[in-house]
Design an enzyme around this catalytic site. Structure first.
Site, PDB file in Angstrom:
ATOM      1  N   ASP A  12       0.824  -1.207   0.000  1.00  0.00           N
ATOM      2  CA  ASP A  12       0.000   0.000   0.000  1.00  0.00           C
ATOM      3  C   ASP A  12       0.861   1.262   0.000  1.00  0.00           C
ATOM      4  O   ASP A  12       1.756   1.424   0.822  1.00  0.00           O
ATOM      5  CB  ASP A  12      -0.904  -0.003   1.231  1.00  0.00           C
ATOM      6  CG  ASP A  12      -2.221   0.697   0.968  1.00  0.00           C
ATOM      7  OD1 ASP A  12      -2.196   1.912   0.709  1.00  0.00           O
ATOM      8  OD2 ASP A  12      -3.266   0.022   1.008  1.00  0.00           O
ATOM      9  N   SER A  63      -6.925   3.919  -1.736  1.00  0.00           N
ATOM     10  CA  SER A  63      -6.985   2.485  -1.445  1.00  0.00           C
ATOM     11  C   SER A  63      -8.346   1.876  -1.759  1.00  0.00           C
ATOM     12  O   SER A  63      -8.438   0.697  -2.106  1.00  0.00           O
ATOM     13  CB  SER A  63      -6.637   2.236   0.025  1.00  0.00           C
ATOM     14  OG  SER A  63      -5.294   2.575   0.278  1.00  0.00           O
ATOM     15  N   ASP A 153      -4.661  14.641   2.277  1.00  0.00           N
ATOM     16  CA  ASP A 153      -4.828  14.505   0.833  1.00  0.00           C
ATOM     17  C   ASP A 153      -4.527  15.817   0.118  1.00  0.00           C
ATOM     18  O   ASP A 153      -4.602  15.899  -1.112  1.00  0.00           O
ATOM     19  CB  ASP A 153      -6.258  14.047   0.509  1.00  0.00           C
ATOM     20  CG  ASP A 153      -6.575  12.703   1.139  1.00  0.00           C
ATOM     21  OD1 ASP A 153      -5.683  11.837   1.137  1.00  0.00           O
ATOM     22  OD2 ASP A 153      -7.692  12.520   1.645  1.00  0.00           O
ATOM     23  N   ARG A 188      -9.015  15.623  10.973  1.00  0.00           N
ATOM     24  CA  ARG A 188      -9.624  14.366  10.528  1.00  0.00           C
ATOM     25  C   ARG A 188      -9.095  13.141  11.263  1.00  0.00           C
ATOM     26  O   ARG A 188      -9.775  12.115  11.333  1.00  0.00           O
ATOM     27  CB  ARG A 188      -9.382  14.183   9.021  1.00  0.00           C
ATOM     28  CG  ARG A 188      -7.922  14.173   8.628  1.00  0.00           C
ATOM     29  CD  ARG A 188      -7.704  13.984   7.147  1.00  0.00           C
ATOM     30  NE  ARG A 188      -7.863  12.583   6.769  1.00  0.00           N
ATOM     31  CZ  ARG A 188      -7.740  12.140   5.518  1.00  0.00           C
ATOM     32  NH1 ARG A 188      -7.486  12.992   4.539  1.00  0.00           N
ATOM     33  NH2 ARG A 188      -7.876  10.866   5.245  1.00  0.00           N
ATOM     34  N   ARG A 195     -12.052   4.857  11.283  1.00  0.00           N
ATOM     35  CA  ARG A 195     -12.478   3.798  10.371  1.00  0.00           C
ATOM     36  C   ARG A 195     -12.122   2.435  10.955  1.00  0.00           C
ATOM     37  O   ARG A 195     -11.239   2.305  11.800  1.00  0.00           O
ATOM     38  CB  ARG A 195     -11.847   3.954   8.993  1.00  0.00           C
ATOM     39  CG  ARG A 195     -10.345   3.749   8.937  1.00  0.00           C
ATOM     40  CD  ARG A 195      -9.866   3.842   7.507  1.00  0.00           C
ATOM     41  NE  ARG A 195      -8.426   3.739   7.417  1.00  0.00           N
ATOM     42  CZ  ARG A 195      -7.757   3.924   6.283  1.00  0.00           C
ATOM     43  NH1 ARG A 195      -8.402   4.231   5.178  1.00  0.00           N
ATOM     44  NH2 ARG A 195      -6.450   3.808   6.254  1.00  0.00           N
ATOM     45  N   ARG A 266     -16.383   9.090   0.151  1.00  0.00           N
ATOM     46  CA  ARG A 266     -15.656   7.846   0.415  1.00  0.00           C
ATOM     47  C   ARG A 266     -16.193   7.200   1.691  1.00  0.00           C
ATOM     48  O   ARG A 266     -16.500   7.887   2.665  1.00  0.00           O
ATOM     49  CB  ARG A 266     -14.165   8.142   0.536  1.00  0.00           C
ATOM     50  CG  ARG A 266     -13.315   6.939   0.886  1.00  0.00           C
ATOM     51  CD  ARG A 266     -11.854   7.261   0.653  1.00  0.00           C
ATOM     52  NE  ARG A 266     -10.983   6.591   1.601  1.00  0.00           N
ATOM     53  CZ  ARG A 266      -9.655   6.700   1.608  1.00  0.00           C
ATOM     54  NH1 ARG A 266      -9.060   7.453   0.713  1.00  0.00           N
ATOM     55  NH2 ARG A 266      -8.930   6.066   2.495  1.00  0.00           N
ATOM     56  N   GLY A 267     -16.258   5.878   1.689  1.00  0.00           N
ATOM     57  CA  GLY A 267     -17.016   5.195   2.713  1.00  0.00           C
ATOM     58  C   GLY A 267     -16.311   4.854   4.004  1.00  0.00           C
ATOM     59  O   GLY A 267     -16.929   4.853   5.066  1.00  0.00           O
ATOM     60  N   LYS A 341      -6.112  -1.651   6.917  1.00  0.00           N
ATOM     61  CA  LYS A 341      -6.401  -2.004   5.524  1.00  0.00           C
ATOM     62  C   LYS A 341      -7.176  -3.312   5.397  1.00  0.00           C
ATOM     63  O   LYS A 341      -7.343  -3.820   4.274  1.00  0.00           O
ATOM     64  CB  LYS A 341      -5.079  -2.113   4.732  1.00  0.00           C
ATOM     65  CG  LYS A 341      -4.297  -0.811   4.672  1.00  0.00           C
ATOM     66  CD  LYS A 341      -5.008   0.281   3.885  1.00  0.00           C
ATOM     67  CE  LYS A 341      -4.195   1.575   3.871  1.00  0.00           C
ATOM     68  NZ  LYS A 341      -4.789   2.621   3.024  1.00  0.00           N
ATOM     69  N   ASP A 409       1.680   3.611   2.964  1.00  0.00           N
ATOM     70  CA  ASP A 409       0.596   4.586   2.944  1.00  0.00           C
ATOM     71  C   ASP A 409       0.373   5.225   4.306  1.00  0.00           C
ATOM     72  O   ASP A 409       0.365   6.448   4.438  1.00  0.00           O
ATOM     73  CB  ASP A 409      -0.692   3.920   2.464  1.00  0.00           C
ATOM     74  CG  ASP A 409      -1.803   4.930   2.208  1.00  0.00           C
ATOM     75  OD1 ASP A 409      -1.506   5.993   1.634  1.00  0.00           O
ATOM     76  OD2 ASP A 409      -2.961   4.653   2.575  1.00  0.00           O
ATOM     77  N   HIS A 413       1.472   9.020   5.233  1.00  0.00           N
ATOM     78  CA  HIS A 413       0.513  10.085   5.524  1.00  0.00           C
ATOM     79  C   HIS A 413       0.925  10.943   6.717  1.00  0.00           C
ATOM     80  O   HIS A 413       0.409  12.048   6.890  1.00  0.00           O
ATOM     81  CB  HIS A 413      -0.872   9.493   5.796  1.00  0.00           C
ATOM     82  CG  HIS A 413      -1.649   9.202   4.550  1.00  0.00           C
ATOM     83  ND1 HIS A 413      -1.820  10.125   3.538  1.00  0.00           N
ATOM     84  CD2 HIS A 413      -2.336   8.085   4.158  1.00  0.00           C
ATOM     85  CE1 HIS A 413      -2.566   9.595   2.582  1.00  0.00           C
ATOM     86  NE2 HIS A 413      -2.882   8.358   2.927  1.00  0.00           N
ATOM     87  N   ASP A 450      -1.597  -0.251  -4.573  1.00  0.00           N
ATOM     88  CA  ASP A 450      -2.906   0.300  -4.918  1.00  0.00           C
ATOM     89  C   ASP A 450      -2.843   1.763  -5.324  1.00  0.00           C
ATOM     90  O   ASP A 450      -3.783   2.289  -5.928  1.00  0.00           O
ATOM     91  CB  ASP A 450      -3.887   0.117  -3.757  1.00  0.00           C
ATOM     92  CG  ASP A 450      -3.338   0.661  -2.442  1.00  0.00           C
ATOM     93  OD1 ASP A 450      -2.128   0.969  -2.360  1.00  0.00           O
ATOM     94  OD2 ASP A 450      -4.130   0.772  -1.490  1.00  0.00           O
ATOM     95  N   HIS A 451      -1.761   2.450  -4.983  1.00  0.00           N
ATOM     96  CA  HIS A 451      -1.532   3.853  -5.347  1.00  0.00           C
ATOM     97  C   HIS A 451      -0.171   4.243  -4.794  1.00  0.00           C
ATOM     98  O   HIS A 451       0.444   3.497  -4.029  1.00  0.00           O
ATOM     99  CB  HIS A 451      -2.617   4.778  -4.771  1.00  0.00           C
ATOM    100  CG  HIS A 451      -2.746   4.691  -3.282  1.00  0.00           C
ATOM    101  ND1 HIS A 451      -1.863   5.291  -2.410  1.00  0.00           N
ATOM    102  CD2 HIS A 451      -3.653   4.055  -2.494  1.00  0.00           C
ATOM    103  CE1 HIS A 451      -2.213   5.039  -1.169  1.00  0.00           C
ATOM    104  NE2 HIS A 451      -3.295   4.270  -1.186  1.00  0.00           N
ATOM    105  N   HIS A 474      -1.488  11.257  -1.473  1.00  0.00           N
ATOM    106  CA  HIS A 474      -1.123  10.235  -2.449  1.00  0.00           C
ATOM    107  C   HIS A 474      -0.483  10.899  -3.654  1.00  0.00           C
ATOM    108  O   HIS A 474      -0.561  12.116  -3.831  1.00  0.00           O
ATOM    109  CB  HIS A 474      -2.378   9.466  -2.888  1.00  0.00           C
ATOM    110  CG  HIS A 474      -3.019   8.691  -1.775  1.00  0.00           C
ATOM    111  ND1 HIS A 474      -4.269   8.124  -1.875  1.00  0.00           N
ATOM    112  CD2 HIS A 474      -2.574   8.384  -0.528  1.00  0.00           C
ATOM    113  CE1 HIS A 474      -4.572   7.517  -0.747  1.00  0.00           C
ATOM    114  NE2 HIS A 474      -3.557   7.665   0.090  1.00  0.00           N
TER     115      HIS A 474
END
Length: 522
Positions: A12, A63, A153, A188, A195, A266-267, A341, A409, A413, A450-451, A474
């Site tokens: 990731d 992701s 982001d 955030r 999450r 985004r969920g 993840k 990832d 961040h 994934d990115h 990202h």
């Protein structure tokens, strides 16, 4: 090409970037990854923009859309693109849910909660502004915004820019019949946007700030940001919560008969706060009040559990996933990651589906993440994940195994370059261990990402002596795609994450679904 069981490793946030400045991938000690890239069938594939269903190639991948594309072998309109289309066509404002939100908020307040930036990963400020404009056009008199600060982001200390942009737009609308203001906010990674149920206290703190108006008070959001910065020297994502007040009274608590919209599309970081609004008896947080409101998310964040109850834009209906095909072929599969993840190798991989296609054929395993800033533990749970993966490989129970190492990832961040190098090196060490077992047990191993993220950790500098400013977002770089322990040939062409599913199925000796994008191998 030999038919063998396949292990897919998603590194990731580890992209490809030839520049060295701020590149925690290139500058890390990664002898295994370097050898794989130099000696194995390999290519670079797209993991952003149109390759994963986003509006343009200027949009960073993430992701969620990355694992959707990996798991379904197709490209669906995603997140921002779905909402853009709905706003452009006015379909969002013609929906039954929007109508009920507006009707309910007449003579009361319409609240917006969400990430205030143009990062286009969780949200976009333009969507919020469009809805505020529509609220006034439909005769509402009072709007309050609960602004979560990004700094992840987008640039790490850009919150004031988005606050100013929003306040200028609201000032154009405000008059004797309409009053739109920011009511609360916070970083955030501190309030509201938890999450995978990693830290419900973030949601509880967000509820107290947004709904109950309990928190440190400031005259305006800019004052809050500037004060916290001076006192704590933190980036936007880590700033504590704040409440905007006049004469000691919060300007925008959420009360009975109000309407509330979570404008994130985004969920993953929208599920828990949605559950808090939809469920009066939620046991994970303490609340002093539970107002009777009409609540809606921008999208349906979980299609199986139907969270939230109301949503404004229909998500893509993802069909013909790899997991569904493998279940029909009686293939045993194994999915593994740590908490950060875990949802990506399960829910997002399975096309935004929380349930397995076949409980007898699919095994999912989660390693609990540490609840600490990831730059303090940059190795995260790489060792524990690898232990379990090796155990699963040696069991010979599974023909397809997939795993996500979050280090590149999640540590990336934080903006901590030195820590991210350690994170990348931890993944390389894990690769070394897995490949040894792949040799012993004769597995094909597919390695990708994934990115990008760790591959570009400094904002572009105008000169070599210019100060270093961390880049926590990202990247737009391609990601590696490598096949180990199988004699295959890579096709010529431009490929993306959606081409991986057909490749894996082909390596398993199966026929890819006719709806999928083509395999990367000949």
């Amino acid at each position: 090409m030999e038919k063998k069981p396949v292990v897919l490793i998603v590194m990731d946030g580890i992209g490809i970037n030839e520049k060295s400045d701020g590149n925690a991938v290139k500058n890390a000690y990664t002898p295994t990854l370097d050898k794989l890239w130099a000696t194995c069938p390999a290519t670079a594939i797209a993991a952003h923009g149109e390759a994963v269903g986003l509006p343009s190639d200027g949009d960073m991948g993430n992701s969620e859309v990355g694992h959707n594309a990996l798991g379904c072998g197709q490209i669906y309109s995603q997140g921002a693109k779905l909402v853009n289309e709905s706003i452009a066509s006015k379909a969002i404002f013609q929906s039954e849910i929007w109508t009920s939100l507006v009707k309910n908020a007449k003579d009361h307040t319409l609240h917006f909660i969400g990430l205030l930036s143009d990062g286009n990963v969780h949200s976009h400020i333009s969507h919020l502004i469009a809805m505020i404009n529509q609220a006034k056009a439909e005769g509402l008199s009072k709007v309050r915004v609960h602004a979560l600060l990004d700094g992840r982001d987008v640039g790490p200390r850009t919150g004031e820019i988005y606050i100013k942009q929003l306040e200028e737009e609201m000032a154009k609308l405000n008059d004797s019949s309409f009053d739109a203001r920011i009511a609360s906010g916070g970083g955030r990674m501190v309030v509201t946007m938890d999450r995978y149920e990693a830290n419900w206290k973030m949601v509880e703190d967000g509820w107290k700030i947004h709904v109950e108006g309990e928190g440190r008070q400031f005259a305006n959001a800019t004052e809050a940001i500037e004060t916290y910065r001076k006192e704590l020297d933190l980036d936007d994502q880590y700033l504590p919560g704040f409440v905007i007040a006049e004469n000691g009274k919060p300007v925008g608590t959420i009360n009975d008969h109000d309407s509330v919209i979570l404008f994130n599309f985004r969920g993953d970081r929208a599920l828990e706060i949605s559950r808090a609004f939809d469920n009066k008896d939620l046991p994970f947080i303490k609340r002093n009040k539970y107002p009777s409101v009409v609540y809606a998310g921008m999208l349906e964040y979980d299609g199986d559990l139907h969270i939230p109850n109301n949503y404004l834009v229909n998500p893509p209906k993802i069909e013909h996933t790899m997991s569904e095909l493998l279940a029909k072929e009686n293939i045993h599969s194994y999915a593994l990651s740590e908490t950060q993840k875990y949802g990506h190798v399960t829910y997002f991989w399975n096309g935004n589906r929380s349930e397995k296609f076949d409980n007898n054929l699919e095994v999912w395993q989660e390693v609990p993440s540490d609840i600490v800033p990831f730059n303090q533990r940059p190795w995260m749970k790489a060792a524990e994940i690898t232990d379990l993966l090796i155990e699963a490989m040696k069991s010979k129970k599974y023909q397809f195994l997939r795993v996500n190492y979050p280090n590149g990832d999640m540590v990336g961040h934080t903006g901590d370059y030195a820590a991210t190098i350690i994170g990348v090196e931890s993944v390389d060490l894990a690769l070394t261990r897995v490949l040894k077992v792949a040799d012993e047990m004769d597995y094909t191993v597919v390695i990708t990402a994934d990115h990008g993220n760790a591959d570009e950790m400094y904002q572009k500098r105008k000169s070599e002596d210019a100060p270093i400013i961390p880049l926590t977002a990202h990247t737009l770089n391609k990601v590696p795609f490598i096949i180990y322990n199988n004699d295959v040939k890579i096709k010529e062409g431009n490929f993306g994450l959606s081409n991986v599913a057909a490749t894996i199925v082909k390596l398993l000796g199966l026929k890819p679904h006719e709806k999928w994008n083509e395999s990367i191998i000949k």
